[in-house]
Each structure stands twice: as structure tokens, then as C-alpha cells.
Design an enzyme around this catalytic site. Sequence first.
Site, PDB file in Angstrom:
ATOM      1  N   LYS A   1       0.867  -1.188   0.000  1.00  0.00           N
ATOM      2  CA  LYS A   1       0.000   0.000   0.000  1.00  0.00           C
ATOM      3  C   LYS A   1       0.893   1.225   0.000  1.00  0.00           C
ATOM      4  O   LYS A   1       1.808   1.338   0.829  1.00  0.00           O
ATOM      5  CB  LYS A   1      -0.888  -0.019   1.268  1.00  0.00           C
ATOM      6  CG  LYS A   1      -1.733   1.233   1.446  1.00  0.00           C
ATOM      7  CD  LYS A   1      -3.011   1.161   0.647  1.00  0.00           C
ATOM      8  CE  LYS A   1      -3.743   2.486   0.562  1.00  0.00           C
ATOM      9  NZ  LYS A   1      -3.368   3.290  -0.640  1.00  0.00           N
TER      10      LYS A   1
ATOM     11  N   GLN B   1       7.425   4.034   3.886  1.00  0.00           N
ATOM     12  CA  GLN B   1       6.009   3.629   3.936  1.00  0.00           C
ATOM     13  C   GLN B   1       5.824   2.304   4.692  1.00  0.00           C
ATOM     14  O   GLN B   1       4.811   2.107   5.363  1.00  0.00           O
ATOM     15  CB  GLN B   1       5.475   3.496   2.496  1.00  0.00           C
ATOM     16  CG  GLN B   1       3.961   3.432   2.389  1.00  0.00           C
ATOM     17  CD  GLN B   1       3.283   4.797   2.486  1.00  0.00           C
ATOM     18  OE1 GLN B   1       3.768   5.766   1.927  1.00  0.00           O
ATOM     19  NE2 GLN B   1       2.184   4.875   3.217  1.00  0.00           N
TER      20      GLN B   1
ATOM     21  N   LYS C   1       5.778   3.313   8.370  1.00  0.00           N
ATOM     22  CA  LYS C   1       4.605   4.153   8.648  1.00  0.00           C
ATOM     23  C   LYS C   1       3.358   3.265   8.733  1.00  0.00           C
ATOM     24  O   LYS C   1       2.573   3.363   9.671  1.00  0.00           O
ATOM     25  CB  LYS C   1       4.432   5.186   7.518  1.00  0.00           C
ATOM     26  CG  LYS C   1       3.248   6.109   7.719  1.00  0.00           C
ATOM     27  CD  LYS C   1       2.974   6.943   6.488  1.00  0.00           C
ATOM     28  CE  LYS C   1       4.249   7.614   6.008  1.00  0.00           C
ATOM     29  NZ  LYS C   1       3.981   8.737   5.106  1.00  0.00           N
TER      30      LYS C   1
ATOM     31  N   LYS D   1       5.512   2.308  -3.081  1.00  0.00           N
ATOM     32  CA  LYS D   1       5.335   3.669  -3.608  1.00  0.00           C
ATOM     33  C   LYS D   1       5.561   3.606  -5.108  1.00  0.00           C
ATOM     34  O   LYS D   1       6.318   2.759  -5.596  1.00  0.00           O
ATOM     35  CB  LYS D   1       6.354   4.618  -2.966  1.00  0.00           C
ATOM     36  CG  LYS D   1       5.964   6.072  -3.017  1.00  0.00           C
ATOM     37  CD  LYS D   1       5.019   6.469  -1.910  1.00  0.00           C
ATOM     38  CE  LYS D   1       4.559   7.901  -2.053  1.00  0.00           C
ATOM     39  NZ  LYS D   1       3.789   8.352  -0.898  1.00  0.00           N
TER      40      LYS D   1
ATOM     41  N   GLY E   1      -2.974   8.543  -3.505  1.00  0.00           N
ATOM     42  CA  GLY E   1      -2.494   9.830  -4.021  1.00  0.00           C
ATOM     43  C   GLY E   1      -1.170  10.227  -3.390  1.00  0.00           C
ATOM     44  O   GLY E   1      -0.688   9.611  -2.454  1.00  0.00           O
ATOM     45  N   ASP E   2      -0.560  11.255  -3.920  1.00  0.00           N
ATOM     46  CA  ASP E   2       0.651  11.871  -3.351  1.00  0.00           C
ATOM     47  C   ASP E   2       0.846  13.170  -4.140  1.00  0.00           C
ATOM     48  O   ASP E   2      -0.104  13.646  -4.789  1.00  0.00           O
ATOM     49  CB  ASP E   2       1.861  10.926  -3.471  1.00  0.00           C
ATOM     50  CG  ASP E   2       3.038  11.381  -2.599  1.00  0.00           C
ATOM     51  OD1 ASP E   2       2.990  11.178  -1.387  1.00  0.00           O
ATOM     52  OD2 ASP E   2       4.006  11.977  -3.132  1.00  0.00           O
TER      53      ASP E   2
ATOM     54  N   THR F   1      -4.590  13.464   6.190  1.00  0.00           N
ATOM     55  CA  THR F   1      -3.162  13.613   6.522  1.00  0.00           C
ATOM     56  C   THR F   1      -2.926  14.901   7.310  1.00  0.00           C
ATOM     57  O   THR F   1      -2.251  14.899   8.345  1.00  0.00           O
ATOM     58  CB  THR F   1      -2.303  13.577   5.238  1.00  0.00           C
ATOM     59  OG1 THR F   1      -2.669  12.423   4.480  1.00  0.00           O
ATOM     60  CG2 THR F   1      -0.829  13.527   5.562  1.00  0.00           C
TER      61      THR F   1
ATOM     62  N   ASN G   1      -2.439  19.404  -0.552  1.00  0.00           N
ATOM     63  CA  ASN G   1      -3.420  18.697   0.266  1.00  0.00           C
ATOM     64  C   ASN G   1      -3.054  18.700   1.751  1.00  0.00           C
ATOM     65  O   ASN G   1      -3.875  19.043   2.607  1.00  0.00           O
ATOM     66  CB  ASN G   1      -3.540  17.248  -0.252  1.00  0.00           C
ATOM     67  CG  ASN G   1      -4.440  16.406   0.615  1.00  0.00           C
ATOM     68  OD1 ASN G   1      -4.030  15.952   1.676  1.00  0.00           O
ATOM     69  ND2 ASN G   1      -5.675  16.224   0.205  1.00  0.00           N
TER      70      ASN G   1
ATOM     71  N   SER H   1      -7.092   5.706   4.413  1.00  0.00           N
ATOM     72  CA  SER H   1      -7.155   4.934   3.164  1.00  0.00           C
ATOM     73  C   SER H   1      -7.588   3.508   3.461  1.00  0.00           C
ATOM     74  O   SER H   1      -8.330   2.891   2.691  1.00  0.00           O
ATOM     75  CB  SER H   1      -5.788   4.910   2.473  1.00  0.00           C
ATOM     76  OG  SER H   1      -5.564   6.143   1.851  1.00  0.00           O
TER      77      SER H   1
HETATM   78  P1  NDP Z   1       0.388  18.249  -3.238  1.00  0.00           P
HETATM   79  O1  NDP Z   1       0.807  17.915  -4.613  1.00  0.00           O
HETATM   80  O2  NDP Z   1      -1.065  18.399  -2.926  1.00  0.00           O
HETATM   81  O3  NDP Z   1       1.130  19.555  -2.728  1.00  0.00           O
HETATM   82  C1  NDP Z   1       2.513  19.686  -2.663  1.00  0.00           C
HETATM   83  C2  NDP Z   1       2.792  21.141  -2.333  1.00  0.00           C
HETATM   84  O4  NDP Z   1       4.167  21.303  -2.039  1.00  0.00           O
HETATM   85  C3  NDP Z   1       2.450  22.072  -3.473  1.00  0.00           C
HETATM   86  O5  NDP Z   1       1.937  23.250  -2.943  1.00  0.00           O
HETATM   87  C4  NDP Z   1       3.811  22.316  -4.140  1.00  0.00           C
HETATM   88  O6  NDP Z   1       3.913  23.542  -4.824  1.00  0.00           O
HETATM   89  C5  NDP Z   1       4.659  22.349  -2.901  1.00  0.00           C
HETATM   90  N1  NDP Z   1       6.062  22.092  -3.203  1.00  0.00           N
HETATM   91  C6  NDP Z   1       6.588  21.131  -3.969  1.00  0.00           C
HETATM   92  N2  NDP Z   1       7.921  21.227  -3.992  1.00  0.00           N
HETATM   93  C7  NDP Z   1       8.215  22.289  -3.205  1.00  0.00           C
HETATM   94  C8  NDP Z   1       9.411  22.915  -2.812  1.00  0.00           C
HETATM   95  N3  NDP Z   1      10.593  22.463  -3.231  1.00  0.00           N
HETATM   96  N4  NDP Z   1       9.342  23.983  -1.983  1.00  0.00           N
HETATM   97  C9  NDP Z   1       8.145  24.444  -1.539  1.00  0.00           C
HETATM   98  N5  NDP Z   1       6.976  23.899  -1.891  1.00  0.00           N
HETATM   99  C10 NDP Z   1       7.022  22.840  -2.703  1.00  0.00           C
HETATM  100  O7  NDP Z   1       1.049  17.113  -2.307  1.00  0.00           O
HETATM  101  P2  NDP Z   1       0.608  16.662  -0.850  1.00  0.00           P
HETATM  102  O8  NDP Z   1       0.210  17.831  -0.043  1.00  0.00           O
HETATM  103  O9  NDP Z   1      -0.304  15.508  -0.990  1.00  0.00           O
HETATM  104  O10 NDP Z   1       2.002  16.080  -0.323  1.00  0.00           O
HETATM  105  C11 NDP Z   1       2.951  16.874   0.370  1.00  0.00           C
HETATM  106  C12 NDP Z   1       3.898  15.960   1.133  1.00  0.00           C
HETATM  107  O11 NDP Z   1       3.149  15.148   2.047  1.00  0.00           O
HETATM  108  C13 NDP Z   1       4.697  14.975   0.283  1.00  0.00           C
HETATM  109  O12 NDP Z   1       5.949  14.760   0.892  1.00  0.00           O
HETATM  110  C14 NDP Z   1       3.872  13.693   0.381  1.00  0.00           C
HETATM  111  O13 NDP Z   1       4.645  12.537   0.130  1.00  0.00           O
HETATM  112  C15 NDP Z   1       3.435  13.772   1.828  1.00  0.00           C
HETATM  113  N6  NDP Z   1       2.267  12.973   2.166  1.00  0.00           N
HETATM  114  C16 NDP Z   1       1.058  13.168   1.546  1.00  0.00           C
HETATM  115  C17 NDP Z   1      -0.039  12.415   1.910  1.00  0.00           C
HETATM  116  C18 NDP Z   1      -1.392  12.663   1.352  1.00  0.00           C
HETATM  117  O14 NDP Z   1      -2.352  12.076   1.867  1.00  0.00           O
HETATM  118  N7  NDP Z   1      -1.553  13.509   0.344  1.00  0.00           N
HETATM  119  C19 NDP Z   1       0.087  11.324   2.895  1.00  0.00           C
HETATM  120  C20 NDP Z   1       1.365  11.271   3.571  1.00  0.00           C
HETATM  121  C21 NDP Z   1       2.411  12.043   3.169  1.00  0.00           C
HETATM  122  P3  NDP Z   1       3.221  23.805  -6.269  1.00  0.00           P
HETATM  123  O15 NDP Z   1       1.795  24.120  -5.939  1.00  0.00           O
HETATM  124  O16 NDP Z   1       3.964  24.951  -6.827  1.00  0.00           O
HETATM  125  O17 NDP Z   1       3.380  22.546  -7.050  1.00  0.00           O
END
Ligand code: NDP
Length: 450
Positions: free
Chosen positions: A90, A111, A114, A126, A165-166, A209, A240, A383
Site C-alpha cells: 500500500k 512507507q 509508517k 510507492k 495519491g501523493d 493527513t 493537500n 485509506s
Molecule cells: P500536493 O501535490 O497536494 O502539494 C505539494 C505542495 O508542495 C504544493 O503546494 C507544491 O507547490 C509544494 N512544493 C513542492 N515542492 C516544493 C518545494 N521544493 N518547496 C516548496 N513547496 C514545494 O502534495 P501533498 O500535499 O499531498 O504532499 C505533500 C507531502 O506530504 C509529500 O511529501 C507527500 O509525500 C506527503 N504525504 C502526503 C499524503 C497525502 O495524503 N496527500 C500522505 C502522507 C504524506 P506547487 O503548488 O507549486 O506545485
Amino acid sequence: MNYIDLAMKRAKESNCESDVNFFQALKEVLVSIQPLMDKHPEYQTHNIIERMIAPNRSIYFKIEWLDDHNNIHVNNGYRIQFNNALGPYKGGVRFHPSVNPDILKFLAFEQIFKNAITGLHIGGAKGGADFDPKGKSDKEIMKFCQAFMTAFYNSIGSDIDILGGDIGVGAREVGYLFGQYKQLTNTYDSIITSKPLALGGSLGRTQATGYGLIYFTQKLLEDLDQTLKGKICTISGSGNVAIHAIEKLYDIGAVPVTCSDSRGAIYDRNGIDLELLKKIKLERRASLEYYANEKKNAIYVKKEKYIGGSSYVWDIPCYAAFPCATQNELGATCAQKLIDNDVKIIAEGANMPTSSEALEIFQKHNIIFAPAKAANAGGVAVSVLEMSQNSSLNYLSFGEVDERLKKIMSNIYLHIKEVCDEYDLDMDLVSGANILGFKRVADAMIMHGV
Ligand code: NDP
């Protein structure tokens, strides 16, 4: 050379030198499980480390797709099915130009632990592609998702490997991926979570999350007779995880004052305007620059203007810092700035957002540190609730999911704390989480036999 050093040496010999993110994650886990290995010599007898740090299966595939002008593009796709001792694989799918085997190996490895920490029966995986969704039309996104699924759909299944998603993969992409799987297999097999509600998604998954991150932090602080109420909080990212962390911070009376994206950062001293943020990032999928255009009191700093390359977000004095963007976004300079500004707690929303050097600095200064594999586990936990709702056809209300999420995050903290007490680790939650996750997987592997 002791067993852990030997396993690390062998891992270096059998992986690429360029796998820097994977080695960073590996080192963090291996260094912290020494007390567990001392107490359980049977893990060495079963050669558990060497068996656990090599992925069961790595699938690399080519994705060919047509853009709106009939140009043909080729991207690289991957799925790392790392460990399934506790249950079917997963883990999420990431679409971002930075995706490569190293990034996915580190994410899949993290993962495993976690998922184990949640206490649920799921293994770790992943996947993703080096595809940039930015600037693509809806139809191009659909075509890419269809091509991605077509390339490896026969390697997944609801009892084999379940996607999610991610970064770059939200409800829209999940819908297209699921639709293509349905088309190819003529089944409604639940091979992906974070689905839109109309396709069998769970209420509360979108928020899980970010909300879970704050529930975990609250539980931890409650144990220390502290609270986030009324406190200034800094958050990076605006996707997200960041958006829902900000939303929950407001719910509990905290004051989130920053957010960022890949182009720059916002500081709004009165508190981030959540409605405006959602409009810009979720509806318009635009840059945060627009936030500053509409809110004249907010400060916007472009990435090129960051001092010493470290995000402006971490320049802002705060009680709690929540890195929620991406891996290694918080380096040593940022860590020192946060400490100089008297930060009290760091809680990771993103996966491994803190570099090894920054983590060392926080640990040296006894800053409370909530590691991602515990603090952001709410997403994968909900999930699994989505998977069980799909198979039972019994759907939960938002309130029921939220209550369960709160309980899961609280239990994760309590179980880690128990491990910390057992091994005299005080508040070293990094080691506590690693030991807890590693032990659950190791015990299951021994039960399965070689
Ligand atoms: P999203 O794609 O929804 O958002 C990612 C955000 O981070 C965007 O705003 C993006 O900017 C920004 N970003 C990307 N790179 C950079 C950078 N170098 N500096 C600053 N901002 C940056 O992803 P999520 O919110 O889903 O995921 C964020 C993190 O959380 C990841 O590490 C993911 O693996 C982790 N995660 C997510 C889960 C989930 O349920 N979604 C679960 C567990 C972990 P821009 O808008 O410009 O692209």
C-alpha cells in the site's frame, strides 16, 4: 564490524551511489534500531535487516502518451513493492519531474514502517512517474493517467498492491487511474484509495493527513502539558497536506501564518486566509503570488530571493513548525534559524522534509520532533478505512471517520511513547517510531519463514 554496519555496507554495494535519499532514510532507521537489535538477537539470526532493506520487487516501465496537439511523449514510470509481510502493498503514486528510482525507493521504505506503526495490516510500496502535471490540460492529464495504468495494471490488485495519491496525484488523477483499471479489467476492484466520493471514496480522506498531523501534535503536547491553542505556527507547502493542516490549526485556535509552493512563500501575520488559499491552489491551480496580489498585508518572497537557499517560511518566529511540502526542504540553516527564534516543536507533514543535518541540530537542542512516519500516518490510516468501506459496502459519516482518525493518531503516539519508555529513549520519537515499526515488520517476516 557489527551487524547494522555490515548491512549498511552491503546495501551500499547493491544499490546505486546516487540513491542519496534512500540511504538517508535507511541510515536514520538503522542507527536508531540498535537498542532493539541488542535486545533481540534473533533478528540477526534471521538476517532480518538485510532482508528488510531490499525491495521485494521493483517495476520500471515506459509511459507513452499523446498531448492535445498529437505530439508523442515518453515518461518513466515506477512501482516499488518493498515489503508485504504485514499485508498487501500500500502506498501512493507521485507525478513530479523529480521522480526517480531513488526517491521512490526512499518513499516506499519509509512507507513500510509508517504503515506498520498504524497497527493496520498493510505492507509498504510507492510509485510514480517523472511527469509534470503543471500546465497540462485536463484531457492530457487523463491521457497520461490512462497510459500510466495501462503500463502496469497487471501488477496490482486489491489483495496485492493498492495505490493512493501523493504529490501531483489528487482526486482527479485518482479518478482517471481507477477508470482505466476498470476499463482494462472489467472489475470495480478497489485498487486505489483517495477516490472521489462518487467512485467509492471515503469522507474525510482528503483531510486525513493534515488533520491527523495536528491530532498527533496535540496529543503529544497534551502529554507535556502544553497546547497549540493561541500559538503561532509556520507551515510550508500549499497542497493537500498543508491546506488541511492549516484548516485544523484554525479549528483548535492556533494561528497559522505561512505557506509556500514551489515558486515562493507567503507570510500573513494575521493568519493565512484559508478560503483565498483554497481558491488559488485547489480551484485555479495557480501560484501563491496571487495571494499577495489580493491580500496587501501579506508578504510574498520568491524562491530566488530566499537567503542561503533556505525557505523564507522558516525565517518567521513560531512556536510550532510543520514542513508539509517535500523531502529535504528543511536544511541545517533553517533548523538553526528556527532554534534561534525559539521554536518548541517540529512535526513533519511531508515525507522526510527534514535533512539529516537539520535533524541532528534539533536533537542536539532537545527540540521535540514528530517524525513523518508517525505524524503523517493519518492519510494511509483513512485509506484503509476507505478499503474496508469498499469491501463491506458500509459507508461511514465524516464524523465517524474523523473520530477514528483522532483515535488512531492518539494510539500511534501512545504506542511510540511506550517504546520510548521501554528503551529509555525519553522523547526521542524518531527512534521510538523506527523501533515500533521495524519490530512489527520483523516479527511478521519471521512468522512467514524464509
Ligand atoms: P500536493 O501535490 O497536494 O502539494 C505539494 C505542495 O508542495 C504544493 O503546494 C507544491 O507547490 C509544494 N512544493 C513542492 N515542492 C516544493 C518545494 N521544493 N518547496 C516548496 N513547496 C514545494 O502534495 P501533498 O500535499 O499531498 O504532499 C505533500 C507531502 O506530504 C509529500 O511529501 C507527500 O509525500 C506527503 N504525504 C502526503 C499524503 C497525502 O495524503 N496527500 C500522505 C502522507 C504524506 P506547487 O503548488 O507549486 O506545485
